[in-house]
Design a protein around this motif. Sequence first.
Motif, PDB file in Angstrom:
ATOM      1  N   ASP A 739      -0.275   0.851 -13.096  1.00  0.00           N
ATOM      2  CA  ASP A 739      -0.881  -0.267 -12.443  1.00  0.00           C
ATOM      3  C   ASP A 739      -2.339   0.064 -12.203  1.00  0.00           C
ATOM      4  OD1 ASP A 739       1.451  -1.197 -12.423  1.00  0.00           O
ATOM      5  OD2 ASP A 739       2.197  -0.638 -10.265  1.00  0.00           O
ATOM      6  N   VAL A 740      -2.635   1.202 -11.809  1.00  0.00           N
ATOM      7  CA  VAL A 740      -4.147   1.387 -11.567  1.00  0.00           C
ATOM      8  C   VAL A 740      -5.005   1.181 -12.676  1.00  0.00           C
ATOM      9  CG1 VAL A 740      -5.792   3.101 -10.894  1.00  0.00           C
ATOM     10  CG2 VAL A 740      -3.874   2.985  -9.624  1.00  0.00           C
ATOM     11  N   ARG A 757     -13.205  -7.490  -4.137  1.00  0.00           N
ATOM     12  CA  ARG A 757     -12.880  -6.404  -3.160  1.00  0.00           C
ATOM     13  C   ARG A 757     -11.246  -6.708  -3.042  1.00  0.00           C
ATOM     14  NH1 ARG A 757     -16.016  -8.330   0.495  1.00  0.00           N
ATOM     15  NH2 ARG A 757     -17.615  -6.409   0.365  1.00  0.00           N
ATOM     16  N   THR A 758     -10.549  -7.803  -3.325  1.00  0.00           N
ATOM     17  CA  THR A 758      -9.350  -8.024  -3.289  1.00  0.00           C
ATOM     18  C   THR A 758      -8.604  -6.689  -4.297  1.00  0.00           C
ATOM     19  OG1 THR A 758      -9.278 -10.243  -2.865  1.00  0.00           O
ATOM     20  CG2 THR A 758      -7.218  -9.642  -3.623  1.00  0.00           C
ATOM     21  N   HIS A 759      -9.283  -6.677  -5.485  1.00  0.00           N
ATOM     22  CA  HIS A 759      -8.593  -5.883  -6.398  1.00  0.00           C
ATOM     23  C   HIS A 759      -8.773  -4.475  -5.858  1.00  0.00           C
ATOM     24  CE1 HIS A 759      -7.590  -8.765  -9.339  1.00  0.00           C
ATOM     25  NE2 HIS A 759      -8.772  -9.259  -9.157  1.00  0.00           N
ATOM     26  N   ARG A 760      -9.938  -4.206  -5.178  1.00  0.00           N
ATOM     27  CA  ARG A 760     -10.357  -2.976  -4.979  1.00  0.00           C
ATOM     28  C   ARG A 760      -9.424  -2.286  -3.857  1.00  0.00           C
ATOM     29  NH1 ARG A 760     -14.729  -1.123  -1.758  1.00  0.00           N
ATOM     30  NH2 ARG A 760     -13.555  -2.636  -0.166  1.00  0.00           N
ATOM     31  N   ASN A 761      -9.132  -3.445  -2.627  1.00  0.00           N
ATOM     32  CA  ASN A 761      -8.291  -2.866  -1.812  1.00  0.00           C
ATOM     33  C   ASN A 761      -6.682  -2.760  -2.311  1.00  0.00           C
ATOM     34  OD1 ASN A 761     -10.256  -3.086   0.053  1.00  0.00           O
ATOM     35  ND2 ASN A 761      -9.836  -5.151   0.594  1.00  0.00           N
ATOM     36  N   GLN A 762      -6.395  -3.130  -3.374  1.00  0.00           N
ATOM     37  CA  GLN A 762      -5.047  -3.013  -3.931  1.00  0.00           C
ATOM     38  C   GLN A 762      -5.190  -1.554  -4.364  1.00  0.00           C
ATOM     39  OE1 GLN A 762      -2.058  -4.926  -4.062  1.00  0.00           O
ATOM     40  NE2 GLN A 762      -1.336  -2.792  -4.589  1.00  0.00           N
ATOM     41  N   ASP A 765      -4.644   1.002  -1.891  1.00  0.00           N
ATOM     42  CA  ASP A 765      -3.191   1.171  -1.430  1.00  0.00           C
ATOM     43  C   ASP A 765      -2.520   1.887  -2.266  1.00  0.00           C
ATOM     44  OD1 ASP A 765      -3.893  -0.377   0.706  1.00  0.00           O
ATOM     45  OD2 ASP A 765      -3.061  -2.360  -0.099  1.00  0.00           O
ATOM     46  N   TRP A 766      -2.787   1.765  -3.631  1.00  0.00           N
ATOM     47  CA  TRP A 766      -1.992   2.477  -4.762  1.00  0.00           C
ATOM     48  C   TRP A 766      -2.152   4.059  -4.862  1.00  0.00           C
ATOM     49  CZ3 TRP A 766      -3.133  -1.589  -8.845  1.00  0.00           C
ATOM     50  CH2 TRP A 766      -2.018  -2.680  -8.901  1.00  0.00           C
ATOM     51  N   PRO A 772     -11.913   0.457   2.963  1.00  0.00           N
ATOM     52  CA  PRO A 772     -13.262   0.559   3.506  1.00  0.00           C
ATOM     53  C   PRO A 772     -13.279  -0.909   4.338  1.00  0.00           C
ATOM     54  CG  PRO A 772     -13.304   1.307   1.279  1.00  0.00           C
ATOM     55  CD  PRO A 772     -12.039   0.756   1.365  1.00  0.00           C
ATOM     56  N   THR A 773     -13.933  -0.828   5.676  1.00  0.00           N
ATOM     57  CA  THR A 773     -14.157  -1.950   6.449  1.00  0.00           C
ATOM     58  C   THR A 773     -15.380  -2.581   6.013  1.00  0.00           C
ATOM     59  OG1 THR A 773     -14.796  -0.454   8.099  1.00  0.00           O
ATOM     60  CG2 THR A 773     -12.494  -1.104   8.131  1.00  0.00           C
ATOM     61  N   LEU A 774     -15.272  -3.916   6.179  1.00  0.00           N
ATOM     62  CA  LEU A 774     -16.540  -4.783   5.857  1.00  0.00           C
ATOM     63  C   LEU A 774     -17.567  -4.586   7.190  1.00  0.00           C
ATOM     64  CD1 LEU A 774     -17.675  -6.915   3.844  1.00  0.00           C
ATOM     65  CD2 LEU A 774     -16.710  -8.791   5.165  1.00  0.00           C
TER      66      LEU A 774
END
Length: 782
Positions: A739-740, A757-762, A765-766, A772-774
Amino acid sequence: MSTMDLLKRITVPRWNGLADVVVLESSGASDCKSLTYDEKRGACSLGSNVRDAACYVCWAFARAYESNELKPYVNQIASALVIATVFDRNVTCRKAASAAFQENVGRQGTFPHGIDILTAADYFTVGNLNNCYLTISVYIAGFEEYTKPLIDHLVAMKVNHWDGAIRELATKALHNLTVRTPEYMANTVLPQLLPMATGKDLHGRHGAILACAEITHALYELATQNNSSGTDFLSSDTIEGLKNIHQKLSDRKQYRGFGGELMRPAVCVLIEKLSLSKMPFKGDPVISGWQWLIDDSLKNLHLFSSGARRGIQDAAVAALAALCRQYYQVEPGVADAEMQDQLVSQYLSALESPEVLTRCGCALALGSLPPFMIHGKLQQILPGLQATCKVVQKEESLTEARRDAATAMSQVCVAVGVCARGSPDRVLCEDNIRPVYEALLGCMNDYSTDSRGDVGAWVRAAAMSSLMDVTLLVVASAPELLSSDLVQRMMCCLAQQAAEKIDRYRAHAGTVFLRLLHSTDPAVPHIPHREELLSIFPPETGNSLNWNAASQAFPHITQLLRLHQYQYHTLLGLTVSVGGLTESTVRYSSQSLFEYLKGIQQDVTVLQQFGDTLLSIFRDNLRNDRVSVPLLKMVDQILANGCFDLFASEESHPFCVELLSLCKEEIKKSKDVQKLLSSIAVFCGMVQFQGDVRKKVLVQLLMLLCHSFPVIRKTTASQVYEMLLTYDDVIDDDQVLADVMASLSDTNWESDIATVRTHRNQLCDWLGVPRPTLIAKGGDKL
C-alpha cells in the motif's frame, strides 16, 4: 633579369593583398626592406605574407645564381636574413628566414659564419620568440659583421613597434647586446633614443624610455665588472638627457589618460634602472619628482584599466625599492629620517583607504622597503599589515588588499631578519612573531566569494607562501621562536588546503607542505607525526608527486586521516572535494576516502573516532553552506557504501542520534533546494539505523512530503520509494508495504498541499508514526 634587378624587385613593397605582390617603388633602393616590412592597419598587422614571400625569394637566390654573382650582396642578404630569423614577430617568417639562410649557406658557401649561426638558430630553435631575442641574438651579435645591423634594426624598427610585447623584448635584447659594443651603445644608440623618449609618437616614446633604462643599466654592469664608474661610458649630455625625461613628460601632461598607462610603468622602470646604475642625482630635485610619480601611481591605480594596473604597480614598487637604496641613505645602513617618516606614515595611512587598489599598492610598497627604511618602524608596519589582512564584515570585498598585505608581511620579515632577543621595532623576535603567525593563519581561513568565484583562494595562496618564507627564515636563525602550537596549526591548515577541490591551490599547498616537511638544513621543529609523514611522503615525492592530478594527490592525502592531529583538517578539506561538483575530483577523492574507511571497518575505536570528527566538522560548520552542503553529499555517499554498518547494528547509537539532530538543525527553515535535496538522500540512508532513530528519520521524510516546494515533495517520494526497496526491514507487513509503495508511486506529489497532505497522513498511519500538525503558516510540525 640581372641579380641587381631582382634584388631591387624585393626592395620596397607595396601591399596589394597578395603574398607574391612585391614590386619596385624606388629603383634607387639598395636594402632588402621586404624582409622587414610591417604595417599596422586597425587592430591587425599587414606584412607577414610579404616577409614570408621575400624569404622564399632569398631561398631561391641560392639555387638560381652562382656564388660569384651574389658575392657583392652577401653581407646585405645575410644580415637581412639573420634579422628576420631572430627578430621577426611571426614564427612562420622566422622559420622561413632560417630556412633561406640555411639554403644560402649550403649552396653559396660565402655567408659569414654561416655554419655557426645555423647551429644556434636552426629551423626549430627559432620557434621561441623570447629565446630568439634574448639568447640567439646575443650569440650572433658576437660576430662583427652582424653586431651593428642587429642593434640598428632594433632601434629603428622594434623599439617603436606597435606591439608592446615586441617593444619590451627589443629593449631587453638591447640590454643583452650592450656587452658586444658598449661604446657604440653609449655614443650612438643612446643619443638616438633620447629624442624619441620625449617625442610625439606614443609607442616610440614607450620603447625608447625602456631602451634607455636597459642600456644604461647594462653599461653600469659592464663598468662595475671593470672596476670603474657607471658613468664612465656616458657623456654629460646623455646623463642630463636621462634626468630630464620625467620632467618633460610631466610638463606635457603625458602621464594622464591612455598614454599614461604606458608612460608610468616605463618611467618607473627608468627610475629603477637609473637608481641601480647609481646615477649622480642625490639631492637633485628630480628625486622628488620621481617619488611623486611612484606615490601617485600606487595611490591612483583605480584610475587605470584593469590590464595596465598590475604592470604599473609592479614597476612602481620595484622603482621605490631601488630609489630608497640609492638616494635615501645618509650613510650605509642609515636612512634619511625625514624620508623614512614620510614614506612609512603615508603608506600606513593609505592602508585604510576605501580604494582596494590603493591598499594593494601601498601594502606592497611597505613590503618592498629596504631594511634601513624599516628599522625603528617595525612596530608600526607589522600591525598595519596585520590589520589589513583581517576580514572585516563591511570590507569583505577588499580581497586583493588582504592578499597583498599577507605577501608584504613576509617580505618585511625577510628584510629585517630574525633575532630571538632583538628589539621588536627592528627585527622579528619573540615579542612580535606570534601576531605575524596569527595573522597569516587567519588568512588561511579566508573563503570570501564574489562574482569572480572563490577570491579568498588568492589570500590563502599568499598566506601559504608567506608562512613558508617566514618559517624557513626563523628556522635558519632562531628555531626556538617556533612554538609547537603554531607549527601544528600551520601544518594542519596546509593539510586542509592540500585536500581541497581547486587543483591550483591544492598543488600550491602540497608543495609548501612538503617543502617544510623535507627541510633538513635545519629541520622545522615540532611538526606533528613527522616520521609517519615521511613514510607517506618520502623525500622523492617532492619531485614525483603531481598535486594538480587528483588521481595522484588524494591517495596520499587521505592517509593523513589516520594521524589524529591531522584528521579534523584533512577531513574538512576532503569534505568540499568529495561533495564538490568537478567529476574527476569527486571520483578520486571519494575513492581514496572509501579506501581508508574500508580499512577501519572492523576497528570500532578508530571508526568511532572518525565519526566523532565528522560530527565535529558538521557542528562547527552548521549553516555554513560552503561546508555543510558538500558534507551532506559526502555523508550520503558514506551511508550508501555501508561504511557505518557497525553503528547501524546498535539501537540508537550516539553517532546516529547526533547526526540526525544536526541534519534537522541544518535544514530548519531552509529554502536552499540543493541543501534540502541532499538532506533527503541522507535521511533515506539513515533508515538503516535501528531504534528510535529510524522512526524519527521517517517522520522527517514524511514532513518533507508536504514541503512547500513541489520539487522537494516529488524527490522525497521517489527516494523514499527506492529506500523501501533497498531496506526491506523497514515495513514487516507485506500488505502495508504494497500500500505504501502504491501510494508513493501513484500520488501526484506536485499537486496542491491539501490533497498531498491527505495521502501523506495515510502514509503516517501505515508506517506507525504520528501525523505532523498544521501550523499557522501552512507548514507541518510534530
